[in-house]
Motif scaffolding. Sequence first.
Motif, PDB file in Angstrom:
ATOM      1  N   HIS A   1       0.451  -1.222   0.173  1.00 53.00           N
ATOM      2  CA  HIS A   1      -0.304   0.248  -0.686  1.00 53.00           C
ATOM      3  C   HIS A   1       0.544   1.311   0.027  1.00 53.00           C
ATOM      4  CE1 HIS A   1      -3.308  -2.184   1.741  1.00 53.00           C
ATOM      5  NE2 HIS A   1      -3.429  -2.701   0.425  1.00 53.00           N
ATOM      6  N   TYR A   2       1.996   1.086  -0.380  1.00 51.28           N
ATOM      7  CA  TYR A   2       2.930   2.696  -0.291  1.00 51.28           C
ATOM      8  C   TYR A   2       2.426   2.898  -1.994  1.00 51.28           C
ATOM      9  CZ  TYR A   2       6.237   2.693   3.262  1.00 51.28           C
ATOM     10  OH  TYR A   2       7.445   2.731   4.605  1.00 51.28           O
ATOM     11  N   ALA A   3       2.667   4.485  -1.984  1.00 53.57           N
ATOM     12  CA  ALA A   3       2.364   4.597  -3.306  1.00 53.57           C
ATOM     13  C   ALA A   3       3.599   5.834  -3.394  1.00 53.57           C
ATOM     14  CB  ALA A   3       1.160   5.543  -3.155  1.00 53.57           C
ATOM     15  N   ALA A   4       3.855   6.238  -4.829  1.00 51.48           N
ATOM     16  CA  ALA A   4       5.142   7.167  -5.055  1.00 51.48           C
ATOM     17  C   ALA A   4       5.055   7.654  -6.857  1.00 51.48           C
ATOM     18  CB  ALA A   4       6.190   6.520  -4.999  1.00 51.48           C
ATOM     19  N   PHE A   5       5.158   8.696  -7.171  1.00 47.04           N
ATOM     20  CA  PHE A   5       4.873   8.956  -8.062  1.00 47.04           C
ATOM     21  C   PHE A   5       5.847   8.933  -9.255  1.00 47.04           C
ATOM     22  CE2 PHE A   5       3.024  12.954  -5.886  1.00 47.04           C
ATOM     23  CZ  PHE A   5       2.082  12.882  -5.791  1.00 47.04           C
ATOM     24  N   VAL A   6       5.880   8.570 -10.038  1.00 45.27           N
ATOM     25  CA  VAL A   6       6.949   7.871 -11.577  1.00 45.27           C
ATOM     26  C   VAL A   6       6.797   9.003 -12.354  1.00 45.27           C
ATOM     27  CG1 VAL A   6       8.011   6.410 -12.509  1.00 45.27           C
ATOM     28  CG2 VAL A   6       6.893   6.083 -10.175  1.00 45.27           C
ATOM     29  N   ARG A   7       7.732   9.738 -13.069  1.00 48.99           N
ATOM     30  CA  ARG A   7       8.032  10.563 -14.287  1.00 48.99           C
ATOM     31  C   ARG A   7       8.219   9.329 -15.207  1.00 48.99           C
ATOM     32  NH1 ARG A   7      11.006  15.015 -15.933  1.00 48.99           N
ATOM     33  NH2 ARG A   7      12.996  14.702 -13.850  1.00 48.99           N
ATOM     34  N   ILE A   8       6.917   9.314 -16.646  1.00 45.29           N
ATOM     35  CA  ILE A   8       6.696   8.356 -17.661  1.00 45.29           C
ATOM     36  C   ILE A   8       8.197   9.002 -17.709  1.00 45.29           C
ATOM     37  CG2 ILE A   8       5.226   7.728 -18.940  1.00 45.29           C
ATOM     38  CD1 ILE A   8       3.397   8.212 -17.655  1.00 45.29           C
ATOM     39  N   ASN A   9       8.743   7.965 -18.447  1.00 46.05           N
ATOM     40  CA  ASN A   9      10.508   8.146 -19.635  1.00 46.05           C
ATOM     41  C   ASN A   9      10.280   6.636 -20.236  1.00 46.05           C
ATOM     42  OD1 ASN A   9      11.609   6.868 -17.672  1.00 46.05           O
ATOM     43  ND2 ASN A   9      12.244   9.095 -17.129  1.00 46.05           N
ATOM     44  N   LYS A  10      11.297   6.070 -21.284  1.00 49.63           N
ATOM     45  CA  LYS A  10      11.564   4.502 -21.311  1.00 49.63           C
ATOM     46  C   LYS A  10      11.734   3.931 -20.123  1.00 49.63           C
ATOM     47  CE  LYS A  10      13.927   2.364 -24.862  1.00 49.63           C
ATOM     48  NZ  LYS A  10      15.084   1.919 -25.399  1.00 49.63           N
ATOM     49  N   ALA A  11      12.643   4.262 -19.370  1.00 53.41           N
ATOM     50  CA  ALA A  11      13.352   3.557 -18.260  1.00 53.41           C
ATOM     51  C   ALA A  11      12.432   3.119 -16.685  1.00 53.41           C
ATOM     52  CB  ALA A  11      14.921   3.979 -17.821  1.00 53.41           C
ATOM     53  N   THR A  12      11.513   3.995 -17.336  1.00 51.41           N
ATOM     54  CA  THR A  12      10.139   3.533 -15.656  1.00 51.41           C
ATOM     55  C   THR A  12       9.235   2.969 -16.448  1.00 51.41           C
ATOM     56  OG1 THR A  12       9.483   5.876 -16.874  1.00 51.41           O
ATOM     57  CG2 THR A  12      10.779   6.121 -14.820  1.00 51.41           C
ATOM     58  N   ILE A  13       8.913   3.227 -17.892  1.00 48.53           N
ATOM     59  CA  ILE A  13       7.798   2.199 -18.363  1.00 48.53           C
ATOM     60  C   ILE A  13       8.798   0.770 -18.654  1.00 48.53           C
ATOM     61  CG2 ILE A  13       6.969   1.696 -20.793  1.00 48.53           C
ATOM     62  CD1 ILE A  13       6.360   4.178 -20.828  1.00 48.53           C
ATOM     63  N   GLU A  14      10.286   0.436 -19.014  1.00 40.65           N
ATOM     64  CA  GLU A  14      10.931  -0.921 -18.218  1.00 40.65           C
ATOM     65  C   GLU A  14      10.616  -1.464 -17.368  1.00 40.65           C
ATOM     66  OE1 GLU A  14      11.633  -2.891 -20.725  1.00 40.65           O
ATOM     67  OE2 GLU A  14      10.514  -1.356 -22.234  1.00 40.65           O
ATOM     68  N   MET A  15      11.221  -0.708 -16.128  1.00 35.91           N
ATOM     69  CA  MET A  15      10.667  -0.703 -14.486  1.00 35.91           C
ATOM     70  C   MET A  15       9.318  -0.963 -14.320  1.00 35.91           C
ATOM     71  SD  MET A  15      13.366   2.135 -13.460  1.00 35.91           S
ATOM     72  CE  MET A  15      12.984   1.391 -11.753  1.00 35.91           C
ATOM     73  N   ILE A  16       8.068  -0.319 -14.475  1.00 30.93           N
ATOM     74  CA  ILE A  16       6.891  -1.229 -14.559  1.00 30.93           C
ATOM     75  C   ILE A  16       6.313  -2.331 -14.942  1.00 30.93           C
ATOM     76  CG2 ILE A  16       4.314  -0.386 -15.160  1.00 30.93           C
ATOM     77  CD1 ILE A  16       5.905   1.953 -12.798  1.00 30.93           C
ATOM     78  N   ARG A  17       7.265  -2.433 -16.130  1.00 27.71           N
ATOM     79  CA  ARG A  17       6.820  -3.476 -16.757  1.00 27.71           C
ATOM     80  C   ARG A  17       7.009  -5.466 -15.852  1.00 27.71           C
ATOM     81  NH1 ARG A  17       7.863  -2.587 -22.803  1.00 27.71           N
ATOM     82  NH2 ARG A  17       6.138  -0.777 -23.274  1.00 27.71           N
TER      83      ARG A  17
END
Length: 248
Positions: A118-134
């Motif tokens: 239940h932790y939440a955080a803001f993430v800037r959308i770019n190629k690196a963060t999209i790969e991490m999200i996947r």
Amino acid sequence: MSQKKAQIQVEQKVPESVVKKTQRDSKLRDLVVKRRAERLGQNKTRRAQLEKNAQAYEAEYKATEKSLIDNIRKAKTENGFYVPAEAKLMLVIRIRGINTLNPQVRQTLRLLKLRQLHYAAFVRINKATIEMIRKVEPYITYGYPSRTVIKNLIYKRGYAKVNGQRIPLTNNTIIDESLGKFNIHGIEDLIHEITTVGPHFKEANRFLWAFKLRGPRGGFIAKRRSFINQGDWGNREDLINDLAKRMI
């Protein structure tokens, strides 16, 4: 004949150390009063500037919303379509615990500041963060937060990371001391920097501790199924705002 006794008046001399201490205390007292007056004047000026900034930000938000509505209406009258700009910011919420967690997944969640359930955080959308999200998608849900949700998260659940400690955002001084060099002096400046993904978003987001949210009112549906399959994990797009409101 009454005898008059000579009254010998002994002059009492104040010790020099007492005189110096009195003078020193007087100077220190005057200095404290002067600094207090200067601080009150600076605080008054700072508050006026923060209020002015907040009004400017509100006008900017309204202008952006009005421009979006006008463009949609214009495209509709011309029998066309208006495609809004792609989102720059994601709100990521962790929905699963540590059981059977791959070490690589655990490390990626730490990089996203999602160390606990239940932790939440803001993430800037770019190629690196999209790969991490996947890589960690089955353990999180995410989407594009509205300005209202961003504001509520920072005001109600916001904590600062100062010298490795979790400090509540009780006043603007904490923000000014850490982010003043980036022209972020108050909580409205911080909200604006996060909302617009400004040039100092990295520093502002690093300053914020991950948001500790509660379990959603009404609970989750099915954590092991994706959102598009009537589950919970994965991309919710704008619907992340409904979940965040139930968890704040």
